[in-house]
Scaffold this active site. Sequence first.
Site, PDB file in Angstrom:
ATOM      1  N   HIS A 101       0.783  -1.280   0.054  1.00  0.00           N
ATOM      2  CA  HIS A 101      -0.012   0.020   0.053  1.00  0.00           C
ATOM      3  C   HIS A 101       1.009   1.252  -0.088  1.00  0.00           C
ATOM      4  O   HIS A 101       2.267   1.288   0.591  1.00  0.00           O
ATOM      5  CB  HIS A 101      -0.895   0.056   1.355  1.00  0.00           C
ATOM      6  CG  HIS A 101      -1.762  -1.092   1.631  1.00  0.00           C
ATOM      7  ND1 HIS A 101      -1.091  -2.094   2.131  1.00  0.00           N
ATOM      8  CD2 HIS A 101      -3.074  -0.979   1.273  1.00  0.00           C
ATOM      9  CE1 HIS A 101      -2.588  -2.987   2.444  1.00  0.00           C
ATOM     10  NE2 HIS A 101      -3.500  -2.316   1.862  1.00  0.00           N
ATOM     11  N   ASP A 104       2.481   1.872   3.271  1.00  0.00           N
ATOM     12  CA  ASP A 104       3.451   0.801   4.179  1.00  0.00           C
ATOM     13  C   ASP A 104       4.626   1.415   3.704  1.00  0.00           C
ATOM     14  O   ASP A 104       5.786   1.084   4.611  1.00  0.00           O
ATOM     15  CB  ASP A 104       3.003  -0.311   3.378  1.00  0.00           C
ATOM     16  CG  ASP A 104       1.692  -0.880   3.304  1.00  0.00           C
ATOM     17  OD1 ASP A 104       0.976  -0.532   4.190  1.00  0.00           O
ATOM     18  OD2 ASP A 104       1.395  -1.749   2.529  1.00  0.00           O
TER      19      ASP A 104
HETATM   20  C1  XLS Z   1      -7.766  -6.744   4.436  1.00  0.00           C
HETATM   21  C2  XLS Z   1      -7.069  -6.647   3.154  1.00  0.00           C
HETATM   22  C3  XLS Z   1      -5.969  -5.875   2.647  1.00  0.00           C
HETATM   23  C4  XLS Z   1      -5.707  -6.011   1.248  1.00  0.00           C
HETATM   24  C5  XLS Z   1      -4.986  -4.909   0.886  1.00  0.00           C
HETATM   25  O1  XLS Z   1      -8.376  -7.496   5.128  1.00  0.00           O
HETATM   26  O2  XLS Z   1      -7.022  -8.115   3.147  1.00  0.00           O
HETATM   27  O3  XLS Z   1      -4.633  -6.393   3.460  1.00  0.00           O
HETATM   28  O4  XLS Z   1      -5.282  -7.270   0.952  1.00  0.00           O
HETATM   29  O5  XLS Z   1      -5.648  -3.718   0.996  1.00  0.00           O
END
Ligand code: XLS
Length: 438
Positions: A101, A104
Amino acid sequence: MKEIFKNIPEIKYEGRDTKNPLAFRYYDADRVIMGKKMSEHLPFAMAWWHNLCAAGTDMFGRDTADKSFDVEKGTMEHAKAKVDAGFEFMKKLGIKYFCFHDVDIVPEAEDINETNRRLDEITDYILEKMQGTDIKCLWGTANMFSNPRFMCGAGSTSSADAYCFAAAQVKKALELTVKLGGKGYVFWGGREGYETLLNTDVKFEQENIANLMRMAVEYGRSIGFTGDFYIEPKPKEPMKHQYDFDAATAIGFLRQYGLDKDFKMNIEANHATLAGHTFQHELRISAINGMLGSIDANQGDYLLGWDTDEFPYDVYESTMCMYEVLKAGGLTGGFNFDAKNRRPSNTYEDMFHAYILGMDTFALGLIKAAELIEKGELDAFVEKKYSSFNSEIGQKIRSGKSTLCELAAHAEKLGVCPPVQSGRQEYLESVVNRALFG
Ligand code: XLS
Ligand code: NI
Ligand code: NI
């Protein structure tokens, strides 16, 4: 470059009888299964957020793991230390992809202009680290659920300004994904849902989400993004009702708004079970609609009703997953470990054990699924089960040209329906057990 994960060697395949806990027992990258190398069947990816950011904080307590990598958190130096750690980690495990993201990879600033500047700087650094390696980006995404401006949603927000911030983040995250050669771009609709209809216009919100996705496709294609867009369905958490409940719902949404040519599914195991489905069901629904794109490889806990994001250890599940993937002819994306260590597993070594577990679980699943397919018992059974449709009347039905009158005439001629064949579920379950346990 200073070594971060000291005392952790490169993780190698040593076979099932090895005594070395820091080795693969099943993941043998070059082993050929059904005509393809394991590494091609299983493009594994590291999830930046869980592996390099999450440090154990939960609703009841603070961090237990040290993810500072010896640098003060919240700084660009720390962001770079995470890149160093991530690349060392991937290299030691032989992982070729990562997913991220926007927030991140850098500390988010108050002002989006400064955040974007930091994103440019860090992705330059990531690009530098990528050189001379075969590590690539699997997919990028924008975090449109943590910042308070998204409290009423991102694409579904009631604020036109907040909507523009969502648009700005998608735009930037797409640019970064292209810059890093990403194969995909994910929309996980964390806040795209609602708690109560008393304050919600569902149609309005869904149209706005679709519009945001349409703009993302247009912009992405205009800057050279040729990969797939993905929706990652999830039924709940953080919202009570999420618009991307499951694969069937998300596919219907994409078709309704004409987005189905550019989007596929990113199926997460834990989200499937939260929706009351098996992981395998979600994969099958995606595959039969030509939309099986990528996988978030984790597992939930059947005793807990939330997204626990555990590293996958359940070989039955991974076998049935790989059965679907092989039948579908593989993924266009890969297997992203959207999974985190349990809070008390707080050492660097635990990070490696987690990935070794996950990679071995899927490698073993692949081996077993290939065995099931090659033996062909399940296929043969399913074929036979529907064989009555090879009859004259059956073919008529399948052609889609039959009428109720002629089918009724067939039934009336028979008078009494002949016995329907057994579904043989228990026998078939024992076929799977035999493949797994001999
Ligand atoms: C949350 C999601 C997230 C997505 C990416 O539950 O799994 O981590 O994979 O935003
Ligand atoms: Ni999840
Ligand atoms: Ni996920």
